[in-house]
Design a protein around this motif. Structure first.
Motif, PDB file in Angstrom:
ATOM      1  N   ARG A  63       0.832  -1.209   0.000  1.00  0.00           N
ATOM      2  CA  ARG A  63       0.000   0.000   0.000  1.00  0.00           C
ATOM      3  C   ARG A  63       0.863   1.255   0.000  1.00  0.00           C
ATOM      4  O   ARG A  63       0.526   2.252  -0.639  1.00  0.00           O
ATOM      5  N   GLN A  64       1.933   1.205   0.755  1.00  0.00           N
ATOM      6  CA  GLN A  64       2.839   2.370   0.773  1.00  0.00           C
ATOM      7  C   GLN A  64       3.424   2.635  -0.615  1.00  0.00           C
ATOM      8  O   GLN A  64       3.576   3.779  -1.046  1.00  0.00           O
ATOM      9  N   ARG A  65       3.743   1.556  -1.347  1.00  0.00           N
ATOM     10  CA  ARG A  65       4.293   1.701  -2.697  1.00  0.00           C
ATOM     11  C   ARG A  65       3.264   2.326  -3.650  1.00  0.00           C
ATOM     12  O   ARG A  65       3.571   3.219  -4.437  1.00  0.00           O
ATOM     13  N   ILE A  66       2.034   1.856  -3.526  1.00  0.00           N
ATOM     14  CA  ILE A  66       0.967   2.422  -4.364  1.00  0.00           C
ATOM     15  C   ILE A  66       0.775   3.900  -4.053  1.00  0.00           C
ATOM     16  O   ILE A  66       0.615   4.741  -4.952  1.00  0.00           O
ATOM     17  N   PHE A  67       0.789   4.220  -2.757  1.00  0.00           N
ATOM     18  CA  PHE A  67       0.596   5.620  -2.356  1.00  0.00           C
ATOM     19  C   PHE A  67       1.701   6.512  -2.902  1.00  0.00           C
ATOM     20  O   PHE A  67       1.466   7.613  -3.403  1.00  0.00           O
ATOM     21  N   ARG A  68       2.949   6.010  -2.812  1.00  0.00           N
ATOM     22  CA  ARG A  68       4.082   6.800  -3.316  1.00  0.00           C
ATOM     23  C   ARG A  68       3.961   7.034  -4.826  1.00  0.00           C
ATOM     24  O   ARG A  68       4.211   8.123  -5.337  1.00  0.00           O
ATOM     25  N   TYR A  69       3.568   5.976  -5.564  1.00  0.00           N
ATOM     26  CA  TYR A  69       3.415   6.132  -7.024  1.00  0.00           C
ATOM     27  C   TYR A  69       2.310   7.140  -7.376  1.00  0.00           C
ATOM     28  O   TYR A  69       2.428   7.939  -8.323  1.00  0.00           O
ATOM     29  N   ALA A  70       1.228   7.090  -6.587  1.00  0.00           N
ATOM     30  CA  ALA A  70       0.123   8.027  -6.856  1.00  0.00           C
ATOM     31  C   ALA A  70       0.541   9.467  -6.611  1.00  0.00           C
ATOM     32  O   ALA A  70       0.230  10.378  -7.389  1.00  0.00           O
ATOM     33  N   VAL A  71       1.275   9.662  -5.487  1.00  0.00           N
ATOM     34  CA  VAL A  71       1.763  11.021  -5.196  1.00  0.00           C
ATOM     35  C   VAL A  71       2.733  11.472  -6.271  1.00  0.00           C
ATOM     36  O   VAL A  71       2.697  12.628  -6.737  1.00  0.00           O
ATOM     37  N   LEU A  72       3.625  10.592  -6.665  1.00  0.00           N
ATOM     38  CA  LEU A  72       4.596  10.940  -7.710  1.00  0.00           C
ATOM     39  C   LEU A  72       3.900  11.288  -9.024  1.00  0.00           C
ATOM     40  O   LEU A  72       4.274  12.250  -9.711  1.00  0.00           O
ATOM     41  N   ALA A  73       2.884  10.502  -9.386  1.00  0.00           N
ATOM     42  CA  ALA A  73       2.154  10.788 -10.626  1.00  0.00           C
ATOM     43  C   ALA A  73       1.450  12.134 -10.560  1.00  0.00           C
ATOM     44  O   ALA A  73       1.461  12.919 -11.527  1.00  0.00           O
ATOM     45  N   LEU A  74       0.825  12.390  -9.384  1.00  0.00           N
ATOM     46  CA  LEU A  74       0.127  13.677  -9.234  1.00  0.00           C
ATOM     47  C   LEU A  74       1.097  14.840  -9.326  1.00  0.00           C
ATOM     48  O   LEU A  74       0.825  15.856  -9.996  1.00  0.00           O
ATOM     49  N   VAL A  75       2.245  14.705  -8.682  1.00  0.00           N
ATOM     50  CA  VAL A  75       3.263  15.774  -8.737  1.00  0.00           C
ATOM     51  C   VAL A  75       3.761  15.943 -10.168  1.00  0.00           C
ATOM     52  O   VAL A  75       3.980  17.064 -10.644  1.00  0.00           O
ATOM     53  N   SER A  76       3.962  14.820 -10.857  1.00  0.00           N
ATOM     54  CA  SER A  76       4.448  14.889 -12.249  1.00  0.00           C
ATOM     55  C   SER A  76       3.461  15.644 -13.138  1.00  0.00           C
ATOM     56  O   SER A  76       3.855  16.441 -13.990  1.00  0.00           O
ATOM     57  N   ILE A  77       2.161  15.362 -12.908  1.00  0.00           N
ATOM     58  CA  ILE A  77       1.140  16.054 -13.708  1.00  0.00           C
ATOM     59  C   ILE A  77       1.195  17.549 -13.464  1.00  0.00           C
ATOM     60  O   ILE A  77       1.161  18.360 -14.416  1.00  0.00           O
ATOM     61  N   PHE A  78       1.314  17.928 -12.195  1.00  0.00           N
ATOM     62  CA  PHE A  78       1.388  19.363 -11.882  1.00  0.00           C
ATOM     63  C   PHE A  78       2.635  20.002 -12.469  1.00  0.00           C
ATOM     64  O   PHE A  78       2.606  21.129 -12.979  1.00  0.00           O
ATOM     65  N   VAL A  79       3.765  19.288 -12.394  1.00  0.00           N
ATOM     66  CA  VAL A  79       5.025  19.828 -12.930  1.00  0.00           C
ATOM     67  C   VAL A  79       4.926  19.997 -14.450  1.00  0.00           C
ATOM     68  O   VAL A  79       5.328  21.032 -15.008  1.00  0.00           O
ATOM     69  N   ILE A  80       4.379  18.954 -15.108  1.00  0.00           N
ATOM     70  CA  ILE A  80       4.254  19.038 -16.565  1.00  0.00           C
ATOM     71  C   ILE A  80       3.314  20.177 -16.954  1.00  0.00           C
ATOM     72  O   ILE A  80       3.594  20.954 -17.876  1.00  0.00           O
ATOM     73  N   ARG A  81       2.187  20.318 -16.256  1.00  0.00           N
ATOM     74  CA  ARG A  81       1.225  21.403 -16.562  1.00  0.00           C
ATOM     75  C   ARG A  81       1.857  22.765 -16.325  1.00  0.00           C
ATOM     76  O   ARG A  81       1.671  23.694 -17.111  1.00  0.00           O
ATOM     77  N   LEU A  82       2.598  22.864 -15.195  1.00  0.00           N
ATOM     78  CA  LEU A  82       3.253  24.136 -14.890  1.00  0.00           C
ATOM     79  C   LEU A  82       4.279  24.479 -15.964  1.00  0.00           C
ATOM     80  O   LEU A  82       4.385  25.626 -16.414  1.00  0.00           O
ATOM     81  N   GLY A  83       5.031  23.446 -16.393  1.00  0.00           N
ATOM     82  CA  GLY A  83       6.006  23.686 -17.457  1.00  0.00           C
ATOM     83  C   GLY A  83       5.324  24.125 -18.769  1.00  0.00           C
ATOM     84  O   GLY A  83       5.812  24.992 -19.483  1.00  0.00           O
ATOM     85  N   TRP A  84       4.184  23.474 -19.078  1.00  0.00           N
ATOM     86  CA  TRP A  84       3.414  23.851 -20.286  1.00  0.00           C
ATOM     87  C   TRP A  84       2.969  25.308 -20.226  1.00  0.00           C
ATOM     88  O   TRP A  84       3.097  26.055 -21.202  1.00  0.00           O
ATOM     89  N   LEU A  85       2.429  25.686 -19.048  1.00  0.00           N
ATOM     90  CA  LEU A  85       1.942  27.055 -18.903  1.00  0.00           C
ATOM     91  C   LEU A  85       3.078  28.068 -18.941  1.00  0.00           C
ATOM     92  O   LEU A  85       2.933  29.150 -19.500  1.00  0.00           O
ATOM     93  N   GLN A  86       4.195  27.737 -18.337  1.00  0.00           N
ATOM     94  CA  GLN A  86       5.297  28.683 -18.244  1.00  0.00           C
ATOM     95  C   GLN A  86       6.106  28.767 -19.531  1.00  0.00           C
ATOM     96  O   GLN A  86       6.490  29.849 -19.964  1.00  0.00           O
ATOM     97  N   ILE A  87       6.379  27.615 -20.121  1.00  0.00           N
ATOM     98  CA  ILE A  87       7.300  27.587 -21.260  1.00  0.00           C
ATOM     99  C   ILE A  87       6.556  27.671 -22.599  1.00  0.00           C
ATOM    100  O   ILE A  87       6.879  28.483 -23.459  1.00  0.00           O
ATOM    101  N   ILE A  88       5.565  26.798 -22.747  1.00  0.00           N
ATOM    102  CA  ILE A  88       4.884  26.723 -24.044  1.00  0.00           C
ATOM    103  C   ILE A  88       3.904  27.878 -24.233  1.00  0.00           C
ATOM    104  O   ILE A  88       3.908  28.559 -25.265  1.00  0.00           O
ATOM    105  N   GLU A  89       3.026  28.142 -23.269  1.00  0.00           N
ATOM    106  CA  GLU A  89       1.993  29.163 -23.411  1.00  0.00           C
ATOM    107  C   GLU A  89       2.276  30.416 -22.587  1.00  0.00           C
ATOM    108  O   GLU A  89       1.401  31.269 -22.442  1.00  0.00           O
TER     109      GLU A  89
END
Length: 642
Positions: A15-41
């Motif tokens: 369960r801890q492994r699943i939780f870590r992957y979910a947090v990592l995925a959520l952070v990755s999505i935010f980082v990618i979106r932030l990069g899109w907004l800052q760099i691309i648009e």
């Protein structure tokens, strides 16, 4: 009961492994979106963040094109660029910078902006000192764009004249609207707009000016454009002005201008079958091209103050004594009233004595009939006819031909004169009941004294004699092309059939034929081998100087296509100055013959009728002659009230 943790519950490794992957995925999505907004648009959002308002920019339409009778585009538009300023955003610093770029005092720019602000400080307005700027000025403005708050460069079309001559007084010129016109026209115009001032540009202004378009743009806090609004979907494109199809033959116009260069006077050519103006020349004139785009104040003032008055239309505004060209009217009045017949013989002994005065003739013609009297321009014959006709009946027939009233041509009425045709009431008002001579009609019989006419009136009168007695309303525009409906519409004009017996008109026509084509005619030296031209010379006495030179004519005799009047001020005999000009106009129009020394270097190409709507151009079909109908103002009377 006590719960135990760490024994395979939530905290298990899986369960801890699943939780870590979910947090990592959520952070990755935010980082990618932030990069899109800052760099691309980032750039787009930065513009949106800076955009503080939506500015409405008016787009100037192209004025309608003018075509001559052969379908040649003689007045067109060429691209131009002007400086527009939004007054409420404009600063002193911007003013100083802009004035330096334009090369004018900053006080001039500031005064122009304040004037525009009085009408609408939020609306961009073109300034005179920034009209029709060149590439260097546009580049300098773009380079200093960040410091020029409230300054824009906008598209501002200007007139282009695609022929060698001027046609100054017929076509008219455009110029920046003045304060008086702004108050008169209201919301239709903005400061800095161009409007027709004279001629056809003025009388058809409401039709050829077009409809302004609108462009909506986002601007930053410095009033500078940062992007289009709504991707341009809200913009409204400008509507081009209607095109005008003229009766003008630009070749005849240019030739007449060249022949009259250095002279003072007017010339008018009319189509006898419908009243279309083929040419209208007034000399001296000026170059319309120098009033298109940026107008030099010095140039405008020079022509406005010129003692030769080049802005004065001598073809339609001044009234002159017509001299012997008036004799046909006297003849027609006497014939129709039964005072003479075509074979009536009157004696000419070389002079006509009346009261204690004597009127000289060009010779002692002996016993003459009407046709010979016209041919030889016998003063004695027509002095006697003038006495027979009298003041009131002369006025009656003169009025039939339109003398004593404005011709009602389709340009501003301020450019036309009524002239003067006296009757008993007029003479009583001017001189008192016993203050004028009972022999005055003898003087009027030869076109002298209080009889005053314009060249335009004389051309219409000659055309009416040529066509057998129909007085057409003279006009320059034969049709308009409506760009909204995409169709060409002919314009109807008034016509009146004269209550004069055709056989009497034919008798006068015979005399005019003899003037040019038989020995003893005052214009026999101008006979044209392959054209039967009918005409009448006139030499009008002028109290202020040399005599005025007149000539009226039409051709061909059996099927008139053109009627011409030429009047040259202070030039002497009609047969030696005015008549040769008219003759060459007739030859060019009917036979295409240019005088060798005046041939143009280049020709104006006719438009390709296959490249435009088929309704727009019809240069081959002969226009059908309409039946005479009651006279009245032409259909665009509202446009001519300017």
């Amino acid at each position: 009961m006590t719960q135990v943790f760490g024994d395979g519950g939530f905290g298990s490794p899986s369960r801890q492994r699943i939780f870590r992957y979910a947090v990592l995925a959520l952070v990755s999505i935010f980082v990618i979106r932030l990069g899109w907004l800052q760099i691309i648009e980032g750039g787009a959002y930065r513009l949106k963040a800076e955009a503080q308002a939506i500015k409405q920019i008016k787009i100037e339409p192209f004025r309608g094109i003018m075509y001559d009778r052969k379908g040649r585009a003689i007045v067109r538009n060429s691209p131009g660029f002007s400086v527009a300023i939004t007054p409420y955003q404009f600063t002193r610093e911007s003013c100083i910078r802009l004035a330096a770029i334009l090369g004018v005092p900053d006080s001039l720019v500031w005064a122009e902006v304040r004037k525009a602000a009085a009408y609408n400080k939020f609306n961009p307005a073109k300034i005179s000192s920034g009209r029709d700027v060149d590439f260097a000025v546009m580049s300098a403005i773009e380079e200093q764009r960040d410091e020029l708050i409230g300054v824009d460069v906008v598209i501002d079309p200007k007139r282009f004249y695609a022929f060698d001559g001027n046609a100054t007084h017929l076509l008219g010129y455009t110029r920046e609207i003045d304060e008086r016109q702004l108050k008169l026209l209201g919301d239709m115009y903005d400061p800095g707009d161009i409007t027709g001032q004279t001629g056809l540009e003025a009388s058809y202004e409401n039709y050829i000016r077009g409809q302004k378009g609108l462009q909506f743009v986002a601007v930053n806090n410095r009033g500078q454009r940062v992007s289009s609004f709504n991707e341009g979907k809200s913009d409204q494109p400008p509507g081009e002005g209607f095109d005008l199809y003229l009766g003008l033959d630009i070749d005849v116009q240019v030739l007449a201008e060249k022949l009259m260069h250095g002279k003072r006077g007017g010339a008018v050519a009319i189509d006898p079958s419908n009243g279309e103006v083929i040419a209208m020349v007034s000399m001296p004139d000026f170059d319309l091209r120098l009033l298109s785009g940026k107008t030099s104040r010095a140039y405008f003032n020079s022509i406005f103050r010129d003692p030769e008055e080049p802005m004065f239309n001598r073809a339609s505004m001044p009234a002159y004594p017509p001299g012997s060209t008036w004799k046909m009217l006297i003849a027609l009045g006497c014939l129709q009233e039964g005072l003479i017949t075509p074979t009536t013989t009157l004696f000419c002994g070389g002079s006509y004595n009346y009261g204690n005065k004597s009127m000289a003739c060009h010779g002692a013609h002996g016993s003459v009939q009407l046709s010979r009297a016209i041919q030889a321009s016998c003063n004695v014959y027509f002095a006697q006819c003038g006495m027979k006709l009298g003041p009131n009946r002369m006025k009656k027939y003169a009025t039939m031909f339109g003398f004593g009233e404005k011709p009602g041509m389709d340009f501003p009425t301020s450019q036309e004169a009524k002239g003067s045709v006296p009757d008993s009431a007029y003479m009583d008002r001017r001189w008192g009941k016993r203050g004028w001579s009972p022999y005055a009609p003898a003087n009027w019989g030869i076109g002298q004294g209080e009889v005053l006419v314009t060249p335009l009136q004389m051309a219409r009168y000659t055309a009416a004699i040529a066509n057998g007695g129909i007085v057409y309303q003279p006009h320059a525009v034969r049709a308009m092309y409506n760009k909204v409906l995409r169709q060409r519409n002919d314009i109807p004009y008034g016509a009146t059939e004269l209550p004069i017996d055709k056989k009497y008109i034919e008798a006068v026509q015979k005399g005019m034929y003899m003037v040019v084509n038989e020995p003893g005619g005052t214009a026999f030296s101008l006979k044209i081998a392959d054209i039967a031209m009918c005409g009448k010379t006139g030499t009008a006495q002028n109290p202020q100087g040399r005599d005025h030179s007149w000539f009226v004519c039409y051709a061909p005799a059996d099927d008139p296509k053109i009627a011409v009047c030429v009047m040259i001020e202070n030039a002497g005999f009609g047969s030696t100055v005015a008549a040769p000009i008219a003759k060459q106009m007739v030859e060019l129009y009917l036979k295409g013959r240019w005088p060798e020394e005046l041939k143009p270097k280049s020709k104006i190409d006719a438009i390709d009728s296959t490249a435009v709507d088929s309704n727009r151009v019809d240069t081959t079909a002969k226009k059908k002659q309409e039946q005479p109908k009651p006279r009245g103002p032409f259909i665009l009377s509202a446009a001519t009230q300017r």
